[in-house]
Design a protein around this motif. Sequence first.
Motif, mmCIF file in Angstrom:
data_model
loop_
_atom_site.group_PDB
_atom_site.id
_atom_site.type_symbol
_atom_site.label_atom_id
_atom_site.label_comp_id
_atom_site.label_asym_id
_atom_site.label_seq_id
_atom_site.Cartn_x
_atom_site.Cartn_y
_atom_site.Cartn_z
ATOM 1 N N GLU A 47 0.728 -1.086 -0.131
ATOM 2 C CA GLU A 47 0.019 0.187 0.107
ATOM 3 C C GLU A 47 0.789 1.210 -0.081
ATOM 4 O OE1 GLU A 47 -3.573 0.399 2.451
ATOM 5 O OE2 GLU A 47 -3.325 -1.963 2.684
ATOM 6 N N SER A 48 1.948 1.317 0.576
ATOM 7 C CA SER A 48 2.686 2.333 0.663
ATOM 8 C C SER A 48 3.627 2.638 -0.672
ATOM 9 C CB SER A 48 3.705 2.283 1.638
ATOM 10 O OG SER A 48 4.711 0.988 1.558
ATOM 11 N N GLY A 68 -9.581 -5.513 -5.107
ATOM 12 C CA GLY A 68 -9.484 -4.329 -4.110
ATOM 13 C C GLY A 68 -9.516 -2.697 -4.792
ATOM 14 N N GLU A 87 -12.420 0.672 -7.821
ATOM 15 C CA GLU A 87 -12.893 -0.436 -6.801
ATOM 16 C C GLU A 87 -14.029 -1.285 -7.280
ATOM 17 O OE1 GLU A 87 -13.570 1.355 -3.013
ATOM 18 O OE2 GLU A 87 -14.710 3.014 -3.792
ATOM 19 N N GLN A 104 -1.837 4.053 -6.718
ATOM 20 C CA GLN A 104 -1.533 3.445 -5.131
ATOM 21 C C GLN A 104 -2.742 2.541 -5.069
ATOM 22 O OE1 GLN A 104 -0.966 6.453 -2.594
ATOM 23 N NE2 GLN A 104 0.016 5.085 -1.097
ATOM 24 N N TYR A 105 -2.252 1.228 -4.640
ATOM 25 C CA TYR A 105 -3.220 0.126 -4.222
ATOM 26 C C TYR A 105 -3.534 -0.124 -2.962
ATOM 27 C CZ TYR A 105 -0.866 -0.613 -8.750
ATOM 28 O OH TYR A 105 -0.635 -0.332 -9.897
ATOM 29 N N SER A 106 -4.921 -0.459 -2.645
ATOM 30 C CA SER A 106 -4.963 -1.186 -1.494
ATOM 31 C C SER A 106 -4.429 -2.602 -1.476
ATOM 32 C CB SER A 106 -6.513 -1.457 -1.234
ATOM 33 O OG SER A 106 -7.053 -2.526 -1.968
ATOM 34 N N HIS A 107 -4.540 -3.091 0.043
ATOM 35 C CA HIS A 107 -3.866 -4.673 0.198
ATOM 36 C C HIS A 107 -4.669 -5.491 -0.635
ATOM 37 C CE1 HIS A 107 -2.113 -7.757 2.207
ATOM 38 N NE2 HIS A 107 -3.273 -8.185 2.399
#
Length: 139
Positions: A47-48, A68, A87, A104-107
């Motif tokens: 995620e970072s 996600g 999403e 940027q991605y979610s888990h």
Amino acid sequence: MPEFPNPHLIEFPKLGEPGIGYISVIEKSQLMPFSVQRIFWTYYTPESIVRGRHAHHRTEQILVAAAGRITVTTELADGTIELFRLEDPHVGLYVPPKAWHTMQYSHAAVQLVFASVPYQEVDYIRNHDDFKLIWGSQA
């Protein structure tokens, strides 16, 4: 140089129901603004991490959050910045050439990408200052 539409969302068919699940289908370039020449996907991205950070000379893309959430920021040479939150797996984001983009991605997010041309490193603009210099003069 051909003109391309600005980044925008494309909604694909969503067939099914909650009790059995859903399927989305694209046949014979239906809803696709280009002929798909390459498909790739990204996954297990922390995620970072911010990915992308580039623009293309020729490549058009459609980004889909197959799982996600993916937050995509696009920037055009005229300074227009847009934020898109992907999403729902039946919604894609069209990213034209000349658009700087970051993701940027979610888990556990899985990004599916449809591209208009095969991979060619020379098509990438990886430095933001170069992007402004190349496309800013044509905005």
